[in-house]
Design an enzyme around this catalytic site. Structure first.
Site, PDB file in Angstrom:
ATOM      1  N   PHE A 223       0.836  -1.210   0.000  1.00  0.00           N
ATOM      2  CA  PHE A 223       0.000   0.000   0.000  1.00  0.00           C
ATOM      3  C   PHE A 223       0.875   1.266   0.000  1.00  0.00           C
ATOM      4  CE2 PHE A 223      -2.296   2.770   3.277  1.00  0.00           C
ATOM      5  CZ  PHE A 223      -3.034   3.464   2.337  1.00  0.00           C
TER       6      PHE A 223
ATOM      7  N   ASP B  40      10.224  -6.424  -4.013  1.00  0.00           N
ATOM      8  CA  ASP B  40       9.156  -7.021  -3.200  1.00  0.00           C
ATOM      9  C   ASP B  40       9.188  -8.533  -3.380  1.00  0.00           C
ATOM     10  OD1 ASP B  40       6.483  -7.581  -2.001  1.00  0.00           O
ATOM     11  OD2 ASP B  40       6.258  -5.409  -2.147  1.00  0.00           O
TER      12      ASP B  40
ATOM     13  N   VAL C  76      14.045  -9.496   0.652  1.00  0.00           N
ATOM     14  CA  VAL C  76      15.159  -8.671   1.147  1.00  0.00           C
ATOM     15  C   VAL C  76      15.817  -9.211   2.423  1.00  0.00           C
ATOM     16  CG1 VAL C  76      14.377  -6.554   0.035  1.00  0.00           C
ATOM     17  CG2 VAL C  76      13.654  -7.026   2.392  1.00  0.00           C
TER      18      VAL C  76
ATOM     19  N   GLY D  76      22.965  -2.484   4.489  1.00  0.00           N
ATOM     20  CA  GLY D  76      24.223  -2.878   3.845  1.00  0.00           C
ATOM     21  C   GLY D  76      24.296  -2.327   2.423  1.00  0.00           C
TER      22      GLY D  76
ATOM     23  N   ALA E 297      10.984   2.698   7.295  1.00  0.00           N
ATOM     24  CA  ALA E 297       9.562   2.825   7.636  1.00  0.00           C
ATOM     25  C   ALA E 297       9.375   2.197   9.007  1.00  0.00           C
ATOM     26  CB  ALA E 297       8.711   2.100   6.599  1.00  0.00           C
TER      27      ALA E 297
ATOM     28  N   TYR F 190       5.993  -7.813  15.493  1.00  0.00           N
ATOM     29  CA  TYR F 190       6.065  -6.601  14.661  1.00  0.00           C
ATOM     30  C   TYR F 190       6.761  -5.473  15.426  1.00  0.00           C
ATOM     31  CZ  TYR F 190       4.370  -2.804  11.602  1.00  0.00           C
ATOM     32  OH  TYR F 190       4.269  -1.724  10.751  1.00  0.00           O
TER      33      TYR F 190
ATOM     34  N   LYS G  40      10.465  -3.873  14.514  1.00  0.00           N
ATOM     35  CA  LYS G  40      10.638  -2.466  14.133  1.00  0.00           C
ATOM     36  C   LYS G  40      11.559  -1.741  15.124  1.00  0.00           C
ATOM     37  CE  LYS G  40       8.069  -2.050  10.357  1.00  0.00           C
ATOM     38  NZ  LYS G  40       8.635  -1.654   9.051  1.00  0.00           N
TER      39      LYS G  40
ATOM     40  N   THR H  61      -2.475   4.731   8.472  1.00  0.00           N
ATOM     41  CA  THR H  61      -2.621   5.398   7.175  1.00  0.00           C
ATOM     42  C   THR H  61      -3.702   4.674   6.377  1.00  0.00           C
ATOM     43  OG1 THR H  61      -0.250   5.864   7.290  1.00  0.00           O
ATOM     44  CG2 THR H  61      -1.305   6.189   5.158  1.00  0.00           C
TER      45      THR H  61
ATOM     46  N   ARG I  22      -7.458  -4.870   8.895  1.00  0.00           N
ATOM     47  CA  ARG I  22      -7.460  -3.707   9.782  1.00  0.00           C
ATOM     48  C   ARG I  22      -8.869  -3.105   9.861  1.00  0.00           C
ATOM     49  NH1 ARG I  22      -1.584  -1.249   8.282  1.00  0.00           N
ATOM     50  NH2 ARG I  22      -2.030  -2.363   6.377  1.00  0.00           N
TER      51      ARG I  22
HETATM   52  N1  UDP Z   1     -10.567  -3.287  15.124  1.00  0.00           N
HETATM   53  C1  UDP Z   1     -11.948  -3.426  15.212  1.00  0.00           C
HETATM   54  N2  UDP Z   1     -12.594  -4.142  14.245  1.00  0.00           N
HETATM   55  C2  UDP Z   1     -11.969  -4.717  13.202  1.00  0.00           C
HETATM   56  C3  UDP Z   1     -10.566  -4.572  13.103  1.00  0.00           C
HETATM   57  C4  UDP Z   1      -9.904  -3.850  14.087  1.00  0.00           C
HETATM   58  O1  UDP Z   1     -12.582  -2.897  16.137  1.00  0.00           O
HETATM   59  O2  UDP Z   1     -12.658  -5.356  12.370  1.00  0.00           O
HETATM   60  C5  UDP Z   1      -9.907  -2.504  16.163  1.00  0.00           C
HETATM   61  C6  UDP Z   1      -8.586  -3.081  16.701  1.00  0.00           C
HETATM   62  O3  UDP Z   1      -8.814  -3.986  17.748  1.00  0.00           O
HETATM   63  C7  UDP Z   1      -7.882  -1.810  17.138  1.00  0.00           C
HETATM   64  C8  UDP Z   1      -8.373  -0.755  16.146  1.00  0.00           C
HETATM   65  O4  UDP Z   1      -9.560  -1.274  15.582  1.00  0.00           O
HETATM   66  O5  UDP Z   1      -8.299  -1.437  18.426  1.00  0.00           O
HETATM   67  C9  UDP Z   1      -7.387  -0.464  15.027  1.00  0.00           C
HETATM   68  O6  UDP Z   1      -6.967  -1.710  14.558  1.00  0.00           O
HETATM   69  P1  UDP Z   1      -6.175  -1.932  13.208  1.00  0.00           P
HETATM   70  O7  UDP Z   1      -6.127  -3.411  13.004  1.00  0.00           O
HETATM   71  O8  UDP Z   1      -6.779  -1.099  12.158  1.00  0.00           O
HETATM   72  O9  UDP Z   1      -4.710  -1.403  13.444  1.00  0.00           O
HETATM   73  P2  UDP Z   1      -3.794  -1.066  14.702  1.00  0.00           P
HETATM   74  O10 UDP Z   1      -3.916   0.397  14.835  1.00  0.00           O
HETATM   75  O11 UDP Z   1      -4.305  -1.784  15.926  1.00  0.00           O
HETATM   76  O12 UDP Z   1      -2.468  -1.531  14.289  1.00  0.00           O
END
Ligand code: UDP
Length: 314
Positions: free
Chosen positions: A11, A31, A57, A102, A114, A145, A149, A175, A186
């Site tokens: 993305f 990628d 990578v 490197g 990032a 994760y 990072k 984002t 998400r």
């Molecule tokens: N979340 C939610 N419903 C969904 C997916 C995520 O309520 O279907 C919630 C998740 O538990 C978090 C927030 O939304 O509290 C943002 O989650 P996301 O997975 O977008 O990314 P995060 O910011 O947690 O990395």
């Protein structure tokens, strides 16, 4: 400028390809396609300034010729992805960052990592300033994760201090925009797809947890400015407008004109309760702040998800 972008079919990576090609740069897109898709770069096929390298990578990266900048964006980034790909997530953040650094050292190139708001974990300081060290559970499900990072940031600083590589660390906050995957997992893509299908909107927990959403165009501009004018210390790039997840769901129901109801599900382990970037540093150093309102960004994103949902039905 000749720029290598890892994670270029994702993305953020694919939007960065467009941005830098638009500025007249040559772009080498790297990628391994485990979460990225060539669909995000297919419109660039035939562009003489664009080259795609199908490569993981975490292994030695070989690119011929000069490179002015390396943007290291390769990583699974959605909680669903990094739960399904925990080892790959750790490897790309550690071994992948090492290889990309490197390459930067070898080419005398500027390097941009990032990084993420996840380095702050479930933050005890709010809003999050770059000086805050974070509150991360290393052995929890998100640790793969977050710690990858955090390691990547440490490795980037070591290459800067020890090898003198000119490095940048951008901490990216939530984002959104076109090219998010419909099965990304998400909140924002889930809510759009559920709303457009008039299916229940799944809120995890009671929806009182907060996030701050930045539109892709603003984020890319911030990243580009950090590459150009940033210093070597981390910088937050995100939108300080914070909302609850429940509010996000309501806004998405509204913009899609959906009849979906909201259902509550279990909150995942270690889910951050609040998140909001302090962007004073970006404002001061980069003269950058987000310009696109959430109403505008959500309307644009809605048009994109409408197309994706229709396509997915065939
Ligand atoms: N979340 C939610 N419903 C969904 C997916 C995520 O309520 O279907 C919630 C998740 O538990 C978090 C927030 O939304 O509290 C943002 O989650 P996301 O997975 O977008 O990314 P995060 O910011 O947690 O990395």
């Amino acid at each position: 400028m000749r720029i290598a972008i890892t994670g270029a079919c994702g993305f953020l990576g694919s939007h960065l390809c467009d941005y830098f090609l638009g500025k007249g740069a040559k772009v080498i897109a790297v990628d391994n396609l485990i979460t990225g898709s060539t669909r995000n770069i297919e419109h660039l096929a035939g562009n003489r300034n664009f080259q795609f390298l199908h490569h993981d990578v975490t292994n030695y990266i070989f690119i011929e010729g000069k490179i002015d900048a390396i943007l290291h964006f390769a990583s699974p980034a959605s909680p669903r992805d990094y739960l399904e790909l925990p080892i790959q997530t750790l490897k790309v953040g550690s071994l992948g960052t090492h290889k990309a650094l490197g390459l930067a050292k070898e080419k005398g190139a500027r390097f941009l990592l990032a990084s993420t708001s996840e380095v702050y974990g479930d933050p005890l300081v709010h809003p999050q300033r770059e000086e805050y060290w974070g509150n991360v559970n290393p052995v929890g499900p998100r640790g793969v994760y977050d710690e990858a990072k955090r390691f990547a940031e440490a490795m980037t600083m070591a290459y800067h201090r020890f090898h003198g590589v000119d490095t940048r660390i951008v901490r990216i906050f939530n984002t959104y925009g076109p090219r998010m995957r419909i099965r990304d997992g998400r909140a924002l893509p889930n809510f759009f797809v559920q709303a457009l299908r008039n299916e229940p909107i799944t809120i995890y927990g009671d929806g009182s947890q907060t996030r701050s959403f930045v539109y892709i165009e603003d984020e890319v501009e911030g990243i580009a400015r950090a590459l150009e004018n940033g210093d070597n210390d981390p910088i937050n790039i995100g939108n300080p407008q914070e909302i609850t997840i429940l509010q996000l769901a309501r806004e998405i129901i509204e913009v899609t004109g959906s009849s979906s109801e909201i259902v509550l599900k279990d909150l995942p382990e270690d889910d951050p309760k609040v998140r909001q970037p302090d962007i004073s540093k970006a404002k001061r150093l980069l003269k950058w702040e987000p310009k696109i309102s959430r109403a505008d960004g959500l309307a644009r994103t809605c048009e994109y998800f409408k197309k994706m949902v229709v396509e997915d039905e065939f």
